[in-house]
Design a protein around this motif. Structure first.
Motif, PDB file in Angstrom:
ATOM      1  N   MET A   1       0.857  -1.203   0.000  1.00 32.35           N
ATOM      2  CA  MET A   1       0.000   0.000   0.000  1.00 32.35           C
ATOM      3  C   MET A   1       0.888   1.246   0.000  1.00 32.35           C
ATOM      4  O   MET A   1       1.858   1.320   0.754  1.00 32.35           O
ATOM      5  CB  MET A   1      -0.930  -0.014   1.211  1.00 32.35           C
ATOM      6  N   THR A   2       0.559   2.203  -0.841  1.00 35.57           N
ATOM      7  CA  THR A   2       1.377   3.418  -0.989  1.00 35.57           C
ATOM      8  C   THR A   2       1.349   4.255   0.286  1.00 35.57           C
ATOM      9  O   THR A   2       0.302   4.428   0.910  1.00 35.57           O
ATOM     10  CB  THR A   2       0.854   4.252  -2.169  1.00 35.57           C
ATOM     11  N   ALA A   3       2.502   4.799   0.668  1.00 32.25           N
ATOM     12  CA  ALA A   3       2.584   5.712   1.816  1.00 32.25           C
ATOM     13  C   ALA A   3       2.365   7.138   1.322  1.00 32.25           C
ATOM     14  O   ALA A   3       2.965   7.567   0.334  1.00 32.25           O
ATOM     15  CB  ALA A   3       3.944   5.587   2.486  1.00 32.25           C
ATOM     16  N   TYR A   4       1.482   7.855   2.004  1.00 32.72           N
ATOM     17  CA  TYR A   4       1.177   9.234   1.630  1.00 32.72           C
ATOM     18  C   TYR A   4       1.650  10.186   2.723  1.00 32.72           C
ATOM     19  O   TYR A   4       1.829   9.796   3.877  1.00 32.72           O
ATOM     20  CB  TYR A   4      -0.329   9.397   1.400  1.00 32.72           C
ATOM     21  N   GLU A   5       1.832  11.443   2.345  1.00 36.04           N
ATOM     22  CA  GLU A   5       2.257  12.453   3.314  1.00 36.04           C
ATOM     23  C   GLU A   5       1.056  12.987   4.084  1.00 36.04           C
ATOM     24  O   GLU A   5      -0.072  13.031   3.561  1.00 36.04           O
ATOM     25  CB  GLU A   5       2.974  13.596   2.593  1.00 36.04           C
ATOM     26  N   ALA A   6       1.301  13.405   5.303  1.00 34.77           N
ATOM     27  CA  ALA A   6       0.248  13.998   6.124  1.00 34.77           C
ATOM     28  C   ALA A   6      -0.015  15.428   5.675  1.00 34.77           C
ATOM     29  O   ALA A   6       0.879  16.128   5.186  1.00 34.77           O
ATOM     30  CB  ALA A   6       0.647  13.962   7.589  1.00 34.77           C
ATOM     31  N   LEU A   7      -1.239  15.855   5.863  1.00 36.47           N
ATOM     32  CA  LEU A   7      -1.590  17.248   5.577  1.00 36.47           C
ATOM     33  C   LEU A   7      -1.031  18.154   6.667  1.00 36.47           C
ATOM     34  O   LEU A   7      -1.210  17.891   7.853  1.00 36.47           O
ATOM     35  CB  LEU A   7      -3.107  17.397   5.510  1.00 36.47           C
ATOM     36  N   THR A   8      -0.381  19.199   6.247  1.00 35.18           N
ATOM     37  CA  THR A   8       0.178  20.161   7.205  1.00 35.18           C
ATOM     38  C   THR A   8      -0.693  21.416   7.247  1.00 35.18           C
ATOM     39  O   THR A   8      -1.467  21.688   6.318  1.00 35.18           O
ATOM     40  CB  THR A   8       1.603  20.565   6.790  1.00 35.18           C
ATOM     41  N   PRO A   9      -0.577  22.217   8.295  1.00 34.25           N
ATOM     42  CA  PRO A   9      -1.331  23.484   8.345  1.00 34.25           C
ATOM     43  C   PRO A   9      -1.043  24.385   7.140  1.00 34.25           C
ATOM     44  O   PRO A   9      -1.952  25.075   6.655  1.00 34.25           O
ATOM     45  CB  PRO A   9      -0.859  24.117   9.651  1.00 34.25           C
ATOM     46  N   ASP A  10       0.173  24.370   6.645  1.00 38.05           N
ATOM     47  CA  ASP A  10       0.514  25.202   5.494  1.00 38.05           C
ATOM     48  C   ASP A  10      -0.238  24.752   4.239  1.00 38.05           C
ATOM     49  O   ASP A  10      -0.716  25.591   3.457  1.00 38.05           O
ATOM     50  CB  ASP A  10       2.021  25.174   5.236  1.00 38.05           C
ATOM     51  N   VAL A  11      -0.308  23.441   4.047  1.00 38.93           N
ATOM     52  CA  VAL A  11      -1.032  22.921   2.879  1.00 38.93           C
ATOM     53  C   VAL A  11      -2.525  23.241   3.002  1.00 38.93           C
ATOM     54  O   VAL A  11      -3.168  23.668   2.034  1.00 38.93           O
ATOM     55  CB  VAL A  11      -0.811  21.402   2.734  1.00 38.93           C
ATOM     56  N   ILE A  12      -3.071  23.052   4.190  1.00 39.79           N
ATOM     57  CA  ILE A  12      -4.502  23.359   4.393  1.00 39.79           C
ATOM     58  C   ILE A  12      -4.776  24.836   4.126  1.00 39.79           C
ATOM     59  O   ILE A  12      -5.800  25.202   3.545  1.00 39.79           O
ATOM     60  CB  ILE A  12      -4.926  22.954   5.817  1.00 39.79           C
ATOM     61  N   GLN A  13      -3.843  25.690   4.518  1.00 40.09           N
ATOM     62  CA  GLN A  13      -4.010  27.117   4.251  1.00 40.09           C
ATOM     63  C   GLN A  13      -4.028  27.386   2.746  1.00 40.09           C
ATOM     64  O   GLN A  13      -4.784  28.256   2.274  1.00 40.09           O
ATOM     65  CB  GLN A  13      -2.886  27.921   4.910  1.00 40.09           C
ATOM     66  N   GLU A  14      -3.223  26.653   1.983  1.00 46.54           N
ATOM     67  CA  GLU A  14      -3.263  26.801   0.526  1.00 46.54           C
ATOM     68  C   GLU A  14      -4.650  26.454  -0.019  1.00 46.54           C
ATOM     69  O   GLU A  14      -5.137  27.106  -0.953  1.00 46.54           O
ATOM     70  CB  GLU A  14      -2.199  25.902  -0.119  1.00 46.54           C
ATOM     71  N   PHE A  15      -5.274  25.431   0.564  1.00 44.70           N
ATOM     72  CA  PHE A  15      -6.636  25.080   0.127  1.00 44.70           C
ATOM     73  C   PHE A  15      -7.610  26.219   0.458  1.00 44.70           C
ATOM     74  O   PHE A  15      -8.479  26.564  -0.359  1.00 44.70           O
ATOM     75  CB  PHE A  15      -7.105  23.797   0.814  1.00 44.70           C
ATOM     76  N   PHE A  16      -7.474  26.797   1.652  1.00 44.93           N
ATOM     77  CA  PHE A  16      -8.333  27.924   2.024  1.00 44.93           C
ATOM     78  C   PHE A  16      -8.133  29.105   1.078  1.00 44.93           C
ATOM     79  O   PHE A  16      -9.087  29.808   0.726  1.00 44.93           O
ATOM     80  CB  PHE A  16      -8.054  28.355   3.466  1.00 44.93           C
ATOM     81  N   ASP A  17      -6.923  29.314   0.634  1.00 44.40           N
ATOM     82  CA  ASP A  17      -6.651  30.410  -0.297  1.00 44.40           C
ATOM     83  C   ASP A  17      -7.365  30.190  -1.634  1.00 44.40           C
ATOM     84  O   ASP A  17      -7.703  31.160  -2.328  1.00 44.40           O
ATOM     85  CB  ASP A  17      -5.139  30.528  -0.544  1.00 44.40           C
ATOM     86  N   ILE A  18      -7.606  28.944  -1.982  1.00 42.50           N
ATOM     87  CA  ILE A  18      -8.271  28.622  -3.248  1.00 42.50           C
ATOM     88  C   ILE A  18      -9.792  28.629  -3.107  1.00 42.50           C
ATOM     89  O   ILE A  18     -10.500  29.208  -3.938  1.00 42.50           O
ATOM     90  CB  ILE A  18      -7.806  27.230  -3.754  1.00 42.50           C
ATOM     91  N   ALA A  19     -10.313  27.991  -2.053  1.00 42.61           N
ATOM     92  CA  ALA A  19     -11.767  27.752  -1.969  1.00 42.61           C
ATOM     93  C   ALA A  19     -12.428  28.360  -0.744  1.00 42.61           C
ATOM     94  O   ALA A  19     -13.643  28.200  -0.565  1.00 42.61           O
ATOM     95  CB  ALA A  19     -12.037  26.245  -2.007  1.00 42.61           C
ATOM     96  N   GLY A  20     -11.697  29.049   0.092  1.00 42.62           N
ATOM     97  CA  GLY A  20     -12.293  29.775   1.213  1.00 42.62           C
ATOM     98  C   GLY A  20     -13.096  28.889   2.149  1.00 42.62           C
ATOM     99  O   GLY A  20     -12.658  27.815   2.563  1.00 42.62           O
ATOM    100  N   ARG A  21     -14.323  29.336   2.462  1.00 49.05           N
ATOM    101  CA  ARG A  21     -15.149  28.643   3.450  1.00 49.05           C
ATOM    102  C   ARG A  21     -15.650  27.277   2.977  1.00 49.05           C
ATOM    103  O   ARG A  21     -16.228  26.518   3.778  1.00 49.05           O
ATOM    104  CB  ARG A  21     -16.343  29.516   3.827  1.00 49.05           C
ATOM    105  N   ARG A  22     -15.448  26.983   1.728  1.00 53.31           N
ATOM    106  CA  ARG A  22     -15.875  25.659   1.234  1.00 53.31           C
ATOM    107  C   ARG A  22     -14.875  24.567   1.624  1.00 53.31           C
ATOM    108  O   ARG A  22     -15.098  23.397   1.344  1.00 53.31           O
ATOM    109  CB  ARG A  22     -16.066  25.709  -0.279  1.00 53.31           C
ATOM    110  N   VAL A  23     -13.797  24.938   2.266  1.00 49.97           N
ATOM    111  CA  VAL A  23     -12.843  23.976   2.835  1.00 49.97           C
ATOM    112  C   VAL A  23     -13.290  23.662   4.264  1.00 49.97           C
ATOM    113  O   VAL A  23     -13.522  24.569   5.065  1.00 49.97           O
ATOM    114  CB  VAL A  23     -11.418  24.553   2.838  1.00 49.97           C
ATOM    115  N   VAL A  24     -13.419  22.379   4.562  1.00 50.57           N
ATOM    116  CA  VAL A  24     -13.852  21.950   5.895  1.00 50.57           C
ATOM    117  C   VAL A  24     -12.821  20.963   6.437  1.00 50.57           C
ATOM    118  O   VAL A  24     -12.368  20.066   5.710  1.00 50.57           O
ATOM    119  CB  VAL A  24     -15.244  21.280   5.841  1.00 50.57           C
TER     120      VAL A  24
END
Length: 476
Positions: A1-24
């Motif tokens: 099974m492939t190993a994936y990286e954990a989501l970091t606060p910085d990456v989550i912030q990038e998602f917020f920069d793209i989609a705003g409140r639609r990120v949960v």
């Protein structure tokens, strides 16, 4: 099974920069996003969900996820029945339900452009208002078109009109890298290289994310009616199907179900539509046949041809439903089969094998013969005209009981092994329309030779070398 990286606060912030409140994130995530309509195939809680709105948003998000090696699962309405949109590796869920616009009709060329979140029921109604007809008719009318394309949904009219694949002219797709490609075009035919368009149809979100779809439309039939055909036994009902399918009546749909299924439907809907007795004899099974034609005279001819053939094949009677209200009630009952089982049972497993139509009687009789030894109820119905049978293992069990769930899954898995082995012996396939997803991947592995699996995996790796998109589905 492939190993994936954990989501970091910085990456989550990038998602917020793209989609705003639609990120949960975290505990605010809707638990429905952890599974589809068959949670028995597993629940995978995502770390982030994003209700996306545009192709460009999806592209930007996938570029981030590709760079950081984060798994991404796409979902629509979540009505799938194979665990296809279950985020088994966590990560990010992209939901396309807000991409729900019908973008425009080309009435001269009879096609329509839609976003993937458009509901099947809405498209069919809107097309009819334009004097056009979108034939694919899966039982779940509140599935999204994107989901239908991703699973190559079939449904009740596929006998005459084909499956979703036959109506997809062009797609806009975002690859796991974030690159945007446009496949196909609104033309009648093409010999321009490998058909990446058709490869994408039925790929269940493992190769790319579909963000726009161009669909072929046709002229609607002028008139139609349905035949309710009771039989004494299931075997008699399904034995009538091959001859009817190939007759001059040219049925639009041939559905079958047993009397036990009728009991479940009536308990759910609180209404009675189908006769249970004919002249004092108990009905054991039913065919539900739809015919359409360009004129009432041609329709009458088809009804006469089909009726005589069915009566010769031991039908107890042939009841013609041609009044709109009765037609609506009849097909509403057929469309509610799965919901009626959910209403009655706590634990459900299913398969949707497909066998050659001539082999349908042997397969149905085989399944019927297994019932007595099983520790759960079995309900069987499906699209008899194309050999696609839906078989449900069902038990009430104790809601939330881990012991009951474990015992049921073990018994149901053994039953499914028998079904798939018999289907394979009859030159059948693991799935006719629900897809493979996560729940049926092991059965697909057993049903195909290693060379085919290797080729499928190679195709996946060309599109998605990091294996980030809808991981652990179909061929992995």
């Amino acid at each position: 099974m492939t190993a994936y990286e954990a989501l970091t606060p910085d990456v989550i912030q990038e998602f917020f920069d793209i989609a705003g409140r639609r990120v949960v994130v975290g505990e605010a995530i809707n638990p429905d996003y952890a599974h589809d309509a068959m949670p028995i195939y597993g629940i995978g809680m995502p770390e982030v969900t994003i209700d996306v709105k545009t192709t460009e948003e999806i592209s930007a998000i996938l570029k981030i996820c590709s760079t950081h090696h984060i798994p991404v699962t796409v979902r629509g309405a979540g009505t799938g029945l194979a665990g296809g949109c279950t985020p088994v590796q966590g990560g990010v869920v992209l939901c396309t339900v807000l991409m729900n616009r019908i973008l425009g009709y080309d009435e001269a060329n009879r096609n329509v452009r839609v976003q993937p979140g458009v509901l099947l029921a809405d498209l069919q109604k809107d097309a009819a208002a334009h004097g056009l007809f979108y034939p694919p008719d899966p039982g779940e009318k509140y599935a999204t078109i994107g989901g239908n394309v991703s699973t190559n949904a079939g449904g009740m009219r596929s006998l005459k009109y084909g499956t979703t694949r036959d109506y997809v002219l062009a797609l806009t797709v975002v690859l796991p890298s974030g690159e945007i490609i446009r496949l196909g075009s609104p033309v009648s035919k093409s010999s321009a290289g490998y058909s990446l368009l058709q490869l994408m149809v039925g790929s269940e979100g493992t190769l790319g994310i579909i963000t726009e779809i161009t669909l072929k439309l046709i002229a609607p039939p002028k008139c139609h009616c349905s035949l309710i055909v009771p039989f004494r036994t299931l075997e008699e009902a399904v034995r009538a199907v091959p001859a009817l399918r190939h007759s001059e009546a040219v049925p639009q749909a041939i559905e079958f179900f047993e009397k036990e299924m009728l009991t479940a439907i009536e308990a759910y809907l609180g209404t009675s539509v189908f006769p249970k007795e004919i002249e004092g004899e108990t009905v054991g099974a039913y065919l539900l046949v739809t015919l359409d034609a360009a004129s009432n005279d041609l329709l009458d001819e088809s009804v006469m041809t089909a009726s005589q053939l069915l009566l010769d094949a031991s039908a107890m009677d042939v009841l013609v439903a041609d009044v709109p209200m009765y037609l609506d009630k009849t097909w509403a009952a057929r469309s509610a089969f799965f919901e009626s089982l959910e209403y009655q049972y706590n634990l459900i497993d299913q398969c949707d094998v497909v066998v050659p139509v001539a082999a349908l009687p042997e397969f149905a009789v085989y399944v019927d013969g297994l019932r007595a030894a099983l520790p759960f109820d079995v309900h069987m119905f499906g699209h008899a005209g194309d050999g696609n049978i839906h078989i449900y293992a069902c038990t009430r069990g104790r809601r939330g009981s881990r012991e009951d769930l474990f015992a049921f899954k073990q018994a149901a898995a053994a039953f499914m092994e028998q079904l798939y082995a018999k289907a394979a012996a009859l030159d059948g396939q693991v799935s006719g329309e629900y897809g493979i997803g996560f729940g049926k991947a092991s059965y697909l592995q057993k049903s195909l030779d290693p060379v085919q699996i290797r080729i499928m995996q190679g195709i996946k790796e060309v599109f998605d070398p990091g294996l980030i998109l809808n991981p652990n589905k179909i061929c992995y």
